[in-house]
Scaffold this motif. Structure first.
Motif, short mmCIF file in Angstrom:
data_model
loop_
_atom_site.label_atom_id
_atom_site.label_comp_id
_atom_site.label_asym_id
_atom_site.label_seq_id
_atom_site.Cartn_x
_atom_site.Cartn_y
_atom_site.Cartn_z
N LEU A 45 54.01 7.13 74.70
CA LEU A 45 53.17 8.28 74.42
C LEU A 45 52.21 8.49 75.59
O LEU A 45 51.71 7.52 76.16
CB LEU A 45 52.38 8.07 73.13
CG LEU A 45 53.20 7.72 71.89
CD1 LEU A 45 52.29 7.28 70.75
CD2 LEU A 45 54.06 8.89 71.45
N ARG A 46 51.94 9.76 75.91
CA ARG A 46 51.06 10.04 77.05
C ARG A 46 50.16 11.23 76.75
O ARG A 46 50.55 12.19 76.08
CB ARG A 46 51.87 10.35 78.30
CG ARG A 46 51.02 10.57 79.56
CD ARG A 46 51.79 11.29 80.65
NE ARG A 46 52.20 12.63 80.25
CZ ARG A 46 51.39 13.70 80.23
NH1 ARG A 46 50.12 13.57 80.60
NH2 ARG A 46 51.84 14.87 79.84
N GLN A 47 48.94 11.14 77.25
CA GLN A 47 48.04 12.29 77.30
C GLN A 47 47.12 12.08 78.49
O GLN A 47 46.50 11.02 78.62
CB GLN A 47 47.22 12.42 76.01
CG GLN A 47 46.47 13.74 75.94
CD GLN A 47 45.82 14.00 74.59
OE1 GLN A 47 45.12 15.01 74.44
NE2 GLN A 47 46.03 13.15 73.61
N GLY A 48 47.05 13.08 79.37
CA GLY A 48 46.37 12.85 80.63
C GLY A 48 47.07 11.71 81.36
O GLY A 48 48.30 11.67 81.45
N THR A 49 46.30 10.75 81.86
CA THR A 49 46.90 9.57 82.48
C THR A 49 46.96 8.38 81.53
O THR A 49 47.40 7.30 81.93
CB THR A 49 46.11 9.16 83.74
OG1 THR A 49 44.77 8.82 83.36
CG2 THR A 49 46.08 10.28 84.77
N ALA A 50 46.49 8.55 80.28
CA ALA A 50 46.52 7.46 79.30
C ALA A 50 47.92 7.31 78.75
O ALA A 50 48.53 8.28 78.27
CB ALA A 50 45.54 7.75 78.16
N ARG A 51 48.46 6.09 78.83
CA ARG A 51 49.82 5.83 78.36
C ARG A 51 49.80 4.71 77.33
O ARG A 51 49.28 3.62 77.58
CB ARG A 51 50.73 5.48 79.53
CG ARG A 51 50.72 6.55 80.61
CD ARG A 51 51.96 6.53 81.46
NE ARG A 51 52.09 5.36 82.31
CZ ARG A 51 53.03 5.23 83.25
NH1 ARG A 51 53.90 6.20 83.42
NH2 ARG A 51 53.08 4.15 83.99
N LEU A 52 50.40 4.98 76.18
CA LEU A 52 50.50 4.01 75.09
C LEU A 52 51.97 3.73 74.82
O LEU A 52 52.78 4.66 74.69
CB LEU A 52 49.85 4.55 73.81
CG LEU A 52 48.41 5.03 73.87
CD1 LEU A 52 47.99 5.55 72.50
CD2 LEU A 52 47.49 3.91 74.30
N VAL A 53 52.31 2.46 74.74
CA VAL A 53 53.63 2.04 74.30
C VAL A 53 53.48 1.49 72.89
O VAL A 53 52.69 0.57 72.67
CB VAL A 53 54.23 0.97 75.24
CG1 VAL A 53 55.57 0.49 74.70
CG2 VAL A 53 54.39 1.53 76.65
N VAL A 54 54.18 2.07 71.94
CA VAL A 54 54.14 1.62 70.55
C VAL A 54 55.45 0.92 70.26
O VAL A 54 56.53 1.51 70.37
CB VAL A 54 53.94 2.80 69.58
CG1 VAL A 54 53.93 2.31 68.13
CG2 VAL A 54 52.64 3.53 69.90
N THR A 55 55.36 -0.38 69.90
CA THR A 55 56.55 -1.22 69.77
C THR A 55 56.60 -1.85 68.39
O THR A 55 55.59 -2.30 67.85
CB THR A 55 56.56 -2.31 70.84
OG1 THR A 55 56.65 -1.70 72.14
CG2 THR A 55 57.74 -3.27 70.67
N THR A 56 57.81 -1.89 67.82
CA THR A 56 58.05 -2.59 66.57
C THR A 56 59.34 -3.37 66.71
O THR A 56 60.05 -3.25 67.70
CB THR A 56 58.14 -1.60 65.39
OG1 THR A 56 58.11 -2.33 64.16
CG2 THR A 56 59.40 -0.77 65.46
N GLY A 57 59.63 -4.23 65.74
CA GLY A 57 60.86 -5.02 65.79
C GLY A 57 60.58 -6.50 65.77
O GLY A 57 59.44 -6.96 65.65
#
Length: 337
Positions: A45-57
């Motif tokens: 996920l991204r907004q501006g330069t902020a990047r989030l990785v959302v992980t499950t498993g």
């Protein structure tokens, strides 16, 4: 030698669908790419330069069982990956395994730091995941978040200096400010460390030497040790951002706060009605104004929350910024008893 920028933060969660929806629908992030590997499914996920990785498993199971949903990796872009790894190991870190490669080293609690070159990758996506672009557009919603302003890290009582020294020696971060706040019977101490590039800022917080048990003690108990307490996102217009985040639960601010705000911040008198309507906190330092608001945690174990922050010239992390966080959360915690 050291960390220069935060490339991404990775959230381990038991319910990736719900958290992806929270960031997209409620906070306005765009879904950029997907990745699947042995025992792991991730979205970027991204907004501006902020990047989030959302992980499950499967790879997230032990972390989530111990800590609940939380940030498991704060990935650094480094001017020299090899030298940064060697510096971190010399400062007391150990090599860490991450499911998408490395190198990575331990940080605080169970949180690790993947070390990446400052140049990034050819496609601009975080390295090592094998991303498949989503092909989705962000729609018509304005992009309010510009970047990840800072990360608040909660550590054990009496450990602030050792963590600040660790990040100085291991990653080249320098001390920026320190603060002590007391509310009732509980208290908090903090040290801000940041990179020379300003691309990495950690607000290290710990329970103070008081008799009472406060919000940070409660976090350490729920989280089963140190961890990321909140992520702070810099926005262009906080009042608009809060109004657009209709489903997000933000902390309430007592009406008396705004009754006194006009005399305390004369330059913002015309905006007080909007601030009151949205519960936004306001303060200033020697450089300018600072506006901020904190969410309630959307996670089952109340282990992680988020902040929206707007800077109108303000550059620092002095007493007003840190005190506002502690007092807002502490008052909300006491009211919920």
């Amino acid at each position: 030698m050291g960390a220069q920028e935060i490339d991404y933060v990775e959230l381990y969660t038991a319910d990736a669908e719900a958290m992806t929806d929270y960031f997209r629908s409620d906070l306005g992030f765009a879904l950029v790419a997907r990745s699947a590997g042995p025992g792991r499914d991730s979205v970027l996920l991204r907004q501006g330069t902020a990047r989030l990785v959302v992980t499950t498993g499967e790879v997230t199971g032990a972390f989530v069982e111990q800590h609940g949903d939380g940030i498991a990796d704060v990935a650094f872009r480094c001017d020299d990956v090899t030298a940064t790894r060697q510096g971190a190991l010399a400062a007391g870190a150990v090599d860490a395994d991450v499911p998408h490669g490395g190198p990575a080293v331990s940080g605080f609690g169970s949180v690790v730091h993947t070390l990446l070159p400052a140049t990034g990758t050819a496609d601009g996506l975080p390295a090592g995941f094998g991303w498949v672009p989503s092909g989705e557009s962000r729609g018509e919603r304005p992009e309010r978040i510009a970047l990840l302003d800072h990360i608040a890290v909660c550590v054990e009582r009496g450990s602030l200096d050792s963590y600040a020294d660790f990040y100085a020696a291991g990653f080249g971060l320098t001390r920026y400010s320190a603060e002590s706040v007391r509310v009732g019977a509980s208290s908090m101490e903090s040290v801000v460390v940041r990179s020379d590039s300003d691309g990495v800022t950690f607000t290290l917080v710990a329970p103070g030497p008081s008799e009472g048990s406060g919000q940070l003690d409660a976090f350490l108990s729920r989280n089963d040790g140190p961890g990321v307490q909140h992520l702070a996102f810099l926005v262009d217009d906080i009042v608009a951002a809060v109004r657009e985040a209709e489903r997000v639960e933000f902390l309430n601010t007592p009406g008396t706060y705004y009754d006194a705000l006009g005399s305390r911040l004369a330059g913002m008198r015309e905006e007080i009605a909007d601030l009151r309507a949205t519960n936004v906190l306001a303060d200033r330092d020697e450089w300018g104004y600072l506006l901020q608001l904190f969410t309630r945690s959307p996670h089952p174990r109340d282990t992680l929350f988020y902040e929206l922050i707007q800077r109108r010239g303000s550059r620092g992390f002095g007493s007003n910024n840190i005190r506002a966080l502690y007092e807002a959360v502490e008052l909300d915690r006491l009211a919920a008893r």
